[in-house]
Design a protein around this motif. Structure first.
Motif, PDB file in Angstrom:
ATOM      1  N   TYR A  37      47.773  24.331  79.433  1.00 24.02           N
ATOM      2  CA  TYR A  37      47.596  22.898  79.621  1.00 24.02           C
ATOM      3  C   TYR A  37      46.897  22.676  80.950  1.00 24.02           C
ATOM      4  O   TYR A  37      47.403  23.079  82.002  1.00 24.02           O
ATOM      5  CB  TYR A  37      48.958  22.197  79.593  1.00 24.02           C
ATOM      6  CG  TYR A  37      48.908  20.703  79.855  1.00 24.02           C
ATOM      7  CD1 TYR A  37      47.800  19.934  79.507  1.00 24.02           C
ATOM      8  CD2 TYR A  37      49.997  20.058  80.426  1.00 24.02           C
ATOM      9  CE1 TYR A  37      47.767  18.575  79.735  1.00 24.02           C
ATOM     10  CE2 TYR A  37      49.976  18.684  80.657  1.00 24.02           C
ATOM     11  CZ  TYR A  37      48.854  17.950  80.317  1.00 24.02           C
ATOM     12  OH  TYR A  37      48.816  16.597  80.550  1.00 24.02           O
ATOM     13  N   MET A  38      45.722  22.042  80.919  1.00 29.35           N
ATOM     14  CA  MET A  38      44.966  21.748  82.137  1.00 29.35           C
ATOM     15  C   MET A  38      44.740  20.249  82.236  1.00 29.35           C
ATOM     16  O   MET A  38      44.146  19.638  81.341  1.00 29.35           O
ATOM     17  CB  MET A  38      43.624  22.486  82.121  1.00 29.35           C
ATOM     18  CG  MET A  38      43.746  23.997  82.169  1.00 29.35           C
ATOM     19  SD  MET A  38      42.137  24.837  82.244  1.00 29.35           S
ATOM     20  CE  MET A  38      41.575  24.575  80.566  1.00 29.35           C
ATOM     21  N   ALA A  39      45.239  19.656  83.318  1.00 24.03           N
ATOM     22  CA  ALA A  39      45.089  18.219  83.546  1.00 24.03           C
ATOM     23  C   ALA A  39      44.544  17.988  84.944  1.00 24.03           C
ATOM     24  O   ALA A  39      45.115  18.477  85.926  1.00 24.03           O
ATOM     25  CB  ALA A  39      46.436  17.504  83.378  1.00 24.03           C
ATOM     26  N   GLN A  40      43.440  17.263  85.027  1.00 25.36           N
ATOM     27  CA  GLN A  40      42.821  16.953  86.314  1.00 25.36           C
ATOM     28  C   GLN A  40      42.525  18.219  87.112  1.00 25.36           C
ATOM     29  O   GLN A  40      42.803  18.304  88.307  1.00 25.36           O
ATOM     30  CB  GLN A  40      43.714  16.008  87.124  1.00 25.36           C
ATOM     31  CG  GLN A  40      44.125  14.743  86.393  1.00 25.36           C
ATOM     32  CD  GLN A  40      42.912  13.945  85.922  1.00 25.36           C
ATOM     33  OE1 GLN A  40      41.917  13.851  86.613  1.00 25.36           O
ATOM     34  NE2 GLN A  40      43.003  13.390  84.735  1.00 25.36           N
ATOM     35  N   VAL A  41      41.968  19.192  86.442  1.00 27.85           N
ATOM     36  CA  VAL A  41      41.606  20.448  87.098  1.00 27.85           C
ATOM     37  C   VAL A  41      40.123  20.394  87.443  1.00 27.85           C
ATOM     38  O   VAL A  41      39.284  20.105  86.585  1.00 27.85           O
ATOM     39  CB  VAL A  41      41.897  21.660  86.180  1.00 27.85           C
ATOM     40  CG1 VAL A  41      41.399  22.939  86.822  1.00 27.85           C
ATOM     41  CG2 VAL A  41      43.390  21.742  85.900  1.00 27.85           C
ATOM     42  N   SER A  42      39.816  20.671  88.696  1.00 32.59           N
ATOM     43  CA  SER A  42      38.417  20.681  89.128  1.00 32.59           C
ATOM     44  C   SER A  42      38.019  22.093  89.511  1.00 32.59           C
ATOM     45  O   SER A  42      38.834  22.886  89.990  1.00 32.59           O
ATOM     46  CB  SER A  42      38.215  19.738  90.315  1.00 32.59           C
ATOM     47  OG  SER A  42      39.008  20.131  91.424  1.00 32.59           O
TER      48      SER A  42
ATOM     49  N   LEU B 175      51.453  27.990  80.482  1.00 34.63           N
ATOM     50  CA  LEU B 175      50.907  27.785  81.815  1.00 34.63           C
ATOM     51  C   LEU B 175      50.343  26.377  81.906  1.00 34.63           C
ATOM     52  O   LEU B 175      49.567  25.947  81.050  1.00 34.63           O
ATOM     53  CB  LEU B 175      49.796  28.798  82.107  1.00 34.63           C
ATOM     54  CG  LEU B 175      49.003  28.604  83.399  1.00 34.63           C
ATOM     55  CD1 LEU B 175      49.902  28.764  84.621  1.00 34.63           C
ATOM     56  CD2 LEU B 175      47.839  29.597  83.462  1.00 34.63           C
ATOM     57  N   THR B 176      50.748  25.642  82.960  1.00 39.07           N
ATOM     58  CA  THR B 176      50.233  24.305  83.221  1.00 39.07           C
ATOM     59  C   THR B 176      49.544  24.280  84.570  1.00 39.07           C
ATOM     60  O   THR B 176      50.113  24.713  85.577  1.00 39.07           O
ATOM     61  CB  THR B 176      51.369  23.260  83.211  1.00 39.07           C
ATOM     62  OG1 THR B 176      51.949  23.202  81.914  1.00 39.07           O
ATOM     63  CG2 THR B 176      50.840  21.877  83.582  1.00 39.07           C
ATOM     64  N   LEU B 177      48.310  23.788  84.591  1.00 44.30           N
ATOM     65  CA  LEU B 177      47.576  23.565  85.831  1.00 44.30           C
ATOM     66  C   LEU B 177      47.358  22.061  85.946  1.00 44.30           C
ATOM     67  O   LEU B 177      46.677  21.457  85.120  1.00 44.30           O
ATOM     68  CB  LEU B 177      46.229  24.297  85.798  1.00 44.30           C
ATOM     69  CG  LEU B 177      46.282  25.811  85.615  1.00 44.30           C
ATOM     70  CD1 LEU B 177      44.871  26.377  85.501  1.00 44.30           C
ATOM     71  CD2 LEU B 177      47.026  26.473  86.770  1.00 44.30           C
TER      72      LEU B 177
END
Length: 259
Positions: free
Chosen positions: A35-40, A9-11
């Motif tokens: 994978y979490m990138a630039q998640v607010s 899972l990618t966010l």
């Protein structure tokens, strides 16, 4: 939401609430990689999963971010790529009993990485499961790196990525106390990697500390940019010609990397 067969899972560039993320992960019964990138998020990013083995968290924005690993019994890798360091990011690990690979994070702002109940070696709460650690550091922050190594008494591999050096930028920081040995240097650390290695004074001193003090070291690897390759032979001799080496059989390997 229910995804019983989802393994990865990618966010990316996502705004999500704490409760929605918790519900999403609860519906992924076979999830292995997150994978979490630039998640607010309005609150914390809480992660609990009985199946996760890899978490990748990338954050370089100006917004505050807090990642909390509440319960991840199978988590092996916690990776932090492209992290440039600030006090806006906090990562807490409450329970990850199989965590082996961690980083990279910046040694000078190590308070961004907080383990529940962590304290120096000698405590039952030190991270004894971590075998591989990656750090970003300037060459004049050796003592900051050594203080972090106390958290990981069973560390076997250390990767240090050097940032820009500022030899005149000396800050007061706790010094290494030889009367209180660092356990991983005494019994476990077998490989150290330095990159990019340019061979100036502070970097040589940084590397020499491990030559002199890591007692079971098998290998030190220096990765240099192509245009430094010819000069590496001289640095190799300079590093090897030290007295009282803790590990006399450690090999020195020099590699070139693209600039």
């Amino acid at each position: 939401m229910n995804f019983p067969n989802l393994k990865k899972l990618t966010l990316f560039h996502t705004s999500i609430s704490e409760d929605v993320l918790h519900a999403l992960l609860s519906g992924c019964h076979a999830l292995e990689s997150l994978y979490m990138a630039q998640v607010s998020a309005a609150g914390r990013l809480r992660v609990s999963s009985p199946t996760l083995r890899t978490i990748i968290f990338s954050h370089s924005s100006s917004e505050m971010a807090q990642l909390v690993i509440l319960d991840a019994p199978r988590l092996v890798r916690l990776l932090l790529p492209y992290y440039y360091g600030s006090d806006r990011v906090t990562i807490r690990v409450a329970r990850a009993p199989m965590l082996e690979i961690l980083g990279p994070f910046i040694a000078a702002v190590s308070n961004i990485l907080l383990f529940q109940g962590i304290s120096p070696v000698g405590s039952a709460n030190s991270m004894r499961t971590v075998k591989v650690l990656a750090l970003r550091s300037s060459a004049d922050k050796l003592h900051a790196v050594l203080n972090i190594l106390r958290w990981f008494p069973c560390l076997e591999r250390l990767h240090v990525t050097f940032g820009k050096h500022h030899d005149m930028d000396q800050q007061n920081e706790p010094q290494h106390d030889p009367l209180h040995p660092i356990e991983c240097l005494e019994t476990h650390l077998k490989k150290v990697v330095f990159k990019p290695f340019e061979g100036y004074g502070k970097q040589v001193d940084f590397a020499r500390f491990f030559v002199l003090n890591a007692k079971v070291l098998d290998k030190i690897e220096f990765e240099a940019y192509n245009h430094y390759g010819i000069e590496m032979v001289g640095y190799e001799h300079k590093l090897l010609q030290v007295e009282n080496r803790a590990s006399r059989h450690a090999r020195f390997v020099f590699k070139t990397i693209s600039s």
